[in-house]
Design a protein around this motif. Structure first.
Motif, PDB file in Angstrom:
ATOM      1  N   ARG A  72       5.157  14.073 -13.315  1.00  0.00           N
ATOM      2  CA  ARG A  72       5.733  12.923 -12.618  1.00  0.00           C
ATOM      3  C   ARG A  72       6.505  13.365 -11.379  1.00  0.00           C
ATOM      4  O   ARG A  72       6.453  12.690 -10.341  1.00  0.00           O
ATOM      5  CB  ARG A  72       6.654  12.163 -13.568  1.00  0.00           C
ATOM      6  N   ALA A  73       7.213  14.476 -11.471  1.00  0.00           N
ATOM      7  CA  ALA A  73       7.940  14.974 -10.304  1.00  0.00           C
ATOM      8  C   ALA A  73       6.966  15.368  -9.186  1.00  0.00           C
ATOM      9  O   ALA A  73       7.194  15.065  -8.005  1.00  0.00           O
ATOM     10  CB  ALA A  73       8.806  16.167 -10.702  1.00  0.00           C
ATOM     11  N   PHE A  74       5.856  16.033  -9.543  1.00  0.00           N
ATOM     12  CA  PHE A  74       4.878  16.407  -8.531  1.00  0.00           C
ATOM     13  C   PHE A  74       4.258  15.171  -7.888  1.00  0.00           C
ATOM     14  O   PHE A  74       4.091  15.110  -6.665  1.00  0.00           O
ATOM     15  CB  PHE A  74       3.788  17.271  -9.161  1.00  0.00           C
ATOM     16  N   ARG A  75       3.895  14.160  -8.714  1.00  0.00           N
ATOM     17  CA  ARG A  75       3.282  12.956  -8.165  1.00  0.00           C
ATOM     18  C   ARG A  75       4.250  12.218  -7.244  1.00  0.00           C
ATOM     19  O   ARG A  75       3.849  11.635  -6.234  1.00  0.00           O
ATOM     20  CB  ARG A  75       2.842  12.018  -9.292  1.00  0.00           C
ATOM     21  N   ALA A  76       5.542  12.230  -7.588  1.00  0.00           N
ATOM     22  CA  ALA A  76       6.522  11.570  -6.729  1.00  0.00           C
ATOM     23  C   ALA A  76       6.589  12.233  -5.360  1.00  0.00           C
ATOM     24  O   ALA A  76       6.578  11.554  -4.324  1.00  0.00           O
ATOM     25  CB  ALA A  76       7.901  11.584  -7.409  1.00  0.00           C
ATOM     26  N   VAL A  77       6.626  13.561  -5.333  1.00  0.00           N
ATOM     27  CA  VAL A  77       6.658  14.275  -4.053  1.00  0.00           C
ATOM     28  C   VAL A  77       5.350  14.083  -3.296  1.00  0.00           C
ATOM     29  O   VAL A  77       5.339  13.850  -2.078  1.00  0.00           O
ATOM     30  CB  VAL A  77       6.948  15.775  -4.295  1.00  0.00           C
ATOM     31  N   GLU A  78       4.229  14.150  -4.004  1.00  0.00           N
ATOM     32  CA  GLU A  78       2.924  14.005  -3.343  1.00  0.00           C
ATOM     33  C   GLU A  78       2.742  12.607  -2.774  1.00  0.00           C
ATOM     34  O   GLU A  78       2.176  12.428  -1.687  1.00  0.00           O
ATOM     35  CB  GLU A  78       1.825  14.326  -4.360  1.00  0.00           C
ATOM     36  N   ASP A  79       3.235  11.579  -3.495  1.00  0.00           N
ATOM     37  CA  ASP A  79       3.124  10.213  -2.982  1.00  0.00           C
ATOM     38  C   ASP A  79       3.944  10.032  -1.719  1.00  0.00           C
ATOM     39  O   ASP A  79       3.537   9.311  -0.797  1.00  0.00           O
ATOM     40  CB  ASP A  79       3.586   9.216  -4.051  1.00  0.00           C
ATOM     41  N   VAL A  80       5.112  10.683  -1.657  1.00  0.00           N
ATOM     42  CA  VAL A  80       5.926  10.587  -0.440  1.00  0.00           C
ATOM     43  C   VAL A  80       5.239  11.278   0.727  1.00  0.00           C
ATOM     44  O   VAL A  80       5.236  10.776   1.861  1.00  0.00           O
ATOM     45  CB  VAL A  80       7.324  11.196  -0.692  1.00  0.00           C
ATOM     46  N   LEU A  81       4.602  12.416   0.463  1.00  0.00           N
ATOM     47  CA  LEU A  81       3.972  13.167   1.548  1.00  0.00           C
ATOM     48  C   LEU A  81       2.699  12.510   2.041  1.00  0.00           C
ATOM     49  O   LEU A  81       2.364  12.583   3.227  1.00  0.00           O
ATOM     50  CB  LEU A  81       3.671  14.594   1.074  1.00  0.00           C
ATOM     51  N   THR A  82       1.953  11.884   1.151  1.00  0.00           N
ATOM     52  CA  THR A  82       0.651  11.318   1.530  1.00  0.00           C
ATOM     53  C   THR A  82       0.694   9.833   1.780  1.00  0.00           C
ATOM     54  O   THR A  82      -0.311   9.249   2.188  1.00  0.00           O
ATOM     55  CB  THR A  82      -0.382  11.601   0.429  1.00  0.00           C
ATOM     56  N   GLY A  83       1.839   9.165   1.523  1.00  0.00           N
ATOM     57  CA  GLY A  83       1.909   7.722   1.724  1.00  0.00           C
ATOM     58  C   GLY A  83       1.893   7.362   3.203  1.00  0.00           C
ATOM     59  O   GLY A  83       2.487   8.037   4.045  1.00  0.00           O
ATOM     60  N   ARG A  84       1.225   6.263   3.518  1.00  0.00           N
ATOM     61  CA  ARG A  84       1.145   5.774   4.899  1.00  0.00           C
ATOM     62  C   ARG A  84       1.616   4.331   4.948  1.00  0.00           C
ATOM     63  O   ARG A  84       1.334   3.546   4.052  1.00  0.00           O
ATOM     64  CB  ARG A  84      -0.287   5.863   5.432  1.00  0.00           C
ATOM     65  N   GLY A  85       2.348   3.970   6.011  1.00  0.00           N
ATOM     66  CA  GLY A  85       2.874   2.625   6.129  1.00  0.00           C
ATOM     67  C   GLY A  85       1.813   1.566   6.272  1.00  0.00           C
ATOM     68  O   GLY A  85       1.986   0.429   5.831  1.00  0.00           O
ATOM     69  N   GLU A  86       0.683   1.925   6.879  1.00  0.00           N
ATOM     70  CA  GLU A  86      -0.353   0.906   7.089  1.00  0.00           C
ATOM     71  C   GLU A  86      -1.146   0.613   5.829  1.00  0.00           C
ATOM     72  O   GLU A  86      -2.010  -0.276   5.830  1.00  0.00           O
ATOM     73  CB  GLU A  86      -1.311   1.352   8.199  1.00  0.00           C
ATOM     74  N   ASP A  87      -0.872   1.327   4.733  1.00  0.00           N
ATOM     75  CA  ASP A  87      -1.598   1.060   3.492  1.00  0.00           C
ATOM     76  C   ASP A  87      -1.032  -0.115   2.720  1.00  0.00           C
ATOM     77  O   ASP A  87      -1.680  -0.613   1.803  1.00  0.00           O
ATOM     78  CB  ASP A  87      -1.561   2.304   2.581  1.00  0.00           C
ATOM     79  N   VAL A  88       0.184  -0.557   3.022  1.00  0.00           N
ATOM     80  CA  VAL A  88       0.822  -1.608   2.240  1.00  0.00           C
ATOM     81  C   VAL A  88       0.196  -2.948   2.572  1.00  0.00           C
ATOM     82  O   VAL A  88      -0.247  -3.200   3.693  1.00  0.00           O
ATOM     83  CB  VAL A  88       2.340  -1.644   2.518  1.00  0.00           C
ATOM     84  N   ALA A  89       0.136  -3.830   1.555  1.00  0.00           N
ATOM     85  CA  ALA A  89      -0.435  -5.160   1.725  1.00  0.00           C
ATOM     86  C   ALA A  89      -0.029  -6.012   0.544  1.00  0.00           C
ATOM     87  O   ALA A  89       0.311  -5.515  -0.530  1.00  0.00           O
ATOM     88  CB  ALA A  89      -1.971  -5.103   1.840  1.00  0.00           C
ATOM     89  N   LEU A  90      -0.022  -7.323   0.738  1.00  0.00           N
ATOM     90  CA  LEU A  90       0.210  -8.267  -0.351  1.00  0.00           C
ATOM     91  C   LEU A  90      -1.092  -8.480  -1.111  1.00  0.00           C
ATOM     92  O   LEU A  90      -2.136  -8.699  -0.506  1.00  0.00           O
ATOM     93  CB  LEU A  90       0.724  -9.600   0.207  1.00  0.00           C
ATOM     94  N   SER A  91      -1.017  -8.411  -2.428  1.00  0.00           N
ATOM     95  CA  SER A  91      -2.222  -8.461  -3.260  1.00  0.00           C
ATOM     96  C   SER A  91      -2.561  -9.905  -3.601  1.00  0.00           C
ATOM     97  O   SER A  91      -2.168 -10.427  -4.650  1.00  0.00           O
ATOM     98  CB  SER A  91      -2.009  -7.625  -4.533  1.00  0.00           C
ATOM     99  N   GLY A  92      -3.273 -10.592  -2.706  1.00  0.00           N
ATOM    100  CA  GLY A  92      -3.683 -11.960  -2.984  1.00  0.00           C
ATOM    101  C   GLY A  92      -4.877 -12.046  -3.908  1.00  0.00           C
ATOM    102  O   GLY A  92      -5.056 -13.027  -4.632  1.00  0.00           O
ATOM    103  N   LEU A  93      -5.742 -11.019  -3.910  1.00  0.00           N
ATOM    104  CA  LEU A  93      -6.926 -11.047  -4.771  1.00  0.00           C
ATOM    105  C   LEU A  93      -6.571 -10.931  -6.241  1.00  0.00           C
ATOM    106  O   LEU A  93      -7.367 -11.299  -7.112  1.00  0.00           O
ATOM    107  CB  LEU A  93      -7.870  -9.901  -4.377  1.00  0.00           C
ATOM    108  N   ALA A  94      -5.374 -10.435  -6.556  1.00  0.00           N
ATOM    109  CA  ALA A  94      -4.978 -10.290  -7.961  1.00  0.00           C
ATOM    110  C   ALA A  94      -4.694 -11.625  -8.620  1.00  0.00           C
ATOM    111  O   ALA A  94      -4.648 -11.713  -9.853  1.00  0.00           O
ATOM    112  CB  ALA A  94      -3.744  -9.393  -8.061  1.00  0.00           C
ATOM    113  N   LEU A  95      -4.494 -12.699  -7.837  1.00  0.00           N
ATOM    114  CA  LEU A  95      -4.201 -14.002  -8.437  1.00  0.00           C
ATOM    115  C   LEU A  95      -5.371 -14.508  -9.263  1.00  0.00           C
ATOM    116  O   LEU A  95      -5.187 -15.105 -10.331  1.00  0.00           O
ATOM    117  CB  LEU A  95      -3.835 -15.002  -7.336  1.00  0.00           C
TER     118      LEU A  95
END
Length: 485
Positions: A102-125
């Motif tokens: 979990r510690a490795f995944r937390a660091v890896e998610d911070v390093l590889t995360g991109r701001g343009e990947d975020v979105a509101l999930s309307g298809l999940a409705l």
């Protein structure tokens, strides 16, 4: 916190590549790795990075350090030894610990995360609506396995929606705050942002009544059975059945609160829709302000540039100070009308530069207004709790009144009193026995009566005893005759 030491160590790049090798092996269903195995994987995934060019001799101390921090677990592997000398040497294999991964995944998610990947999930409705409908059908027929799978999917989908919404609005806030520095970024993405938020708000408004109707179907089939059925098929064997039921009951309550609000508070779906509409308004307001600034040709950036040019062009330091005082107006002192405790100690004509200081309140110094006691504190009222207690009180009164009417019509002889009727009878007996007045010092020969809810009970002395049959048992009244009307 020791688990994150690899992210700040001197060889943090090497540690990160070693952990990426373990993550790559884990994705290919390989759990245990030796130092030579890590070297082989790094040659394949390193991509020419100098930090990934490690041989087995360089990997071994890194593995030992990661084991010391608790990121990796270590075990002995004697099957790798081909000779007795190799067997005597330590041949360790390593694998991710649960907390270390979990510690490795937390660091890896911070390093590889991109701001343009975020979105509101309307298809999940649509998935939520289908899962709720299937959950209602599974609950109606008592299919515990399907109930467990659908509840698990609902919980995961709602958690993903909440996380996506939080990241999206955080990104939007960062974009709004940095627009004055880089307005081109905002103007490039404004159409996509507005279209995305409007579509999500429309989908949420369209699916909200359907989701509420599907939730009502689940409740109609008995929502209290869901945690029991889900816990029976839960595979977390280290938890007891009661702990699993409590966990699933808590998750189901969270699912209900997402669709239906608690008391006067709005539901999470309504909050999400209101947050989206507020974000659209903020984006439109920011767009209007940017458009007006660009149309007039004057912005805060251009103003600050002109001001910096004026400061650079001042011929003397005194001129720069004068310009500073004219622009920021920070050179003038603030005067307060505060008398000295001893008016005769300081002459009226003395300058305030030479006069001793006067203690003033902090509120007066910061705001220019004299301090006041302030408004009274806000009283927190739990209206939903008061209403719930009042409804419970009225229900108890109605139940007792109905029991009293049944007791008056049926009497106490030759029948068994129900639990509410027994409670009313005991209350009447208490009132009647308390009202009896002793005569000649003998309580037995006295008579008393008591009334509640329009029912009167009278006790008279008698040579025989009265036996009353109730749901709790038999009540003996020695030497008393009971009359209820």
């Amino acid at each position: 916190m020791r688990l994150f030491s690899f992210a700040t160590a001197d060889k943090r790049a090497e540690y990160l590549w070693v952990l990426r090798a373990f993550d790559h092996a884990r994705a290919n269903y390989i759990v245990l790795l030796h130092a030579s195995g890590v070297e082989t994987i790094l040659r394949r995934i390193g991509g020419g990075d100098p930090a990934a060019a490690l041989d087995a001799a360089a990997v071994a101390p890194l593995l030992e350090q990661l084991h010391g921090w608790g990121v990796l677990e270590r075990s002995f592997d004697g099957t790798r030894a081909a000779t007795l000398a190799e067997y005597r040497n330590r041949n360790f294999v390593y694998q991710f610990g649960q907390a270390g991964y979990r510690a490795f995944r937390a660091v890896e998610d911070v390093l590889t995360g991109r701001g343009e990947d975020v979105a509101l999930s309307g298809l999940a409705l649509a998935d939520l609506l289908a899962d709720l409908s299937d959950l209602a059908d599974a609950n109606a027929v008592g299919d515990g396995e399907l109930v467990y799978r659908k509840l698990n999917r609902l919980d995961a989908t709602l958690s993903d929606m909440a996380e996506r919404a939080a990241r999206f609005y955080l990104m939007l806030g960062d974009l709004v705050r940095t627009t004055e520095v880089t307005p081109e970024v905002f103007l490039t993405h404004k159409d996509a942002l507005l279209s995305h938020m409007r579509e999500f708000s429309s989908d949420l408004a369209r699916y909200a009544p359907k989701l509420t109707a599907a939730l009502d179907r689940v409740r109609a089939g008995g929502a209290e059975k869901l945690p029991v059925l889900a816990a029976a098929h839960d595979e977390r064997v280290l938890l007891t059945v009661e702990e699993r039921e409590a966990d699933w009951r808590l998750r189901w309550r969270g699912i209900e609160h997402w669709f239906v609000g608690v008391g006067s508070a709005p539901s999470e779906a309504e909050r999400l829709r209101e947050g989206t509409m507020s974000a659209i308004s903020a984006v439109l307001s920011l767009l209007r302000r940017l458009t007006e600034n660009r149309r007039g040709g004057v912005s805060r950036e251009s103003q600050l540039r002109h001001l910096a040019a004026w400061f650079a062009a001042t011929p003397t330091e005194e001129s720069a100070h004068a310009l500073f005082g004219a622009v920021f107006d920070l050179g003038r002192p603030r005067h307060f009308s505060m008398p000295y405790p001893d008016a005769d100690a300081v002459p009226v004509g003395r300058s305030w530069w030479e006069a001793p200081p006067v203690e003033i309140a902090r509120t007066l110094a910061e705001t220019g207004r004299p301090p006041t006691p302030g408004a009274p504190g806000r009283v927190d009222r739990n209206d939903s709790g008061v209403r719930r207690l009042r409804e419970k009180q009225l229900e108890t009164q109605r139940r007792r009144a109905a029991a009293a009417a049944a007791l008056a019509s049926g009497g106490v002889r030759e029948r068994e009193l129900s639990e509410p009727e027994a409670e009313v009878l005991l209350g009447l007996l208490d009132a009647a026995l308390s009202a009896r007045v002793p005569v000649s010092g003998r309580v037995r020969d006295s008579e008393g009566s008591g009334s509640q809810h329009g029912v009167t009970l009278t006790l008279r002395p008698s040579g025989a005893s009265t036996v009353v049959h109730t749901a709790r048992g038999r009540l003996y009244l020695d030497g008393l005759d009971v009359e209820v009307r």
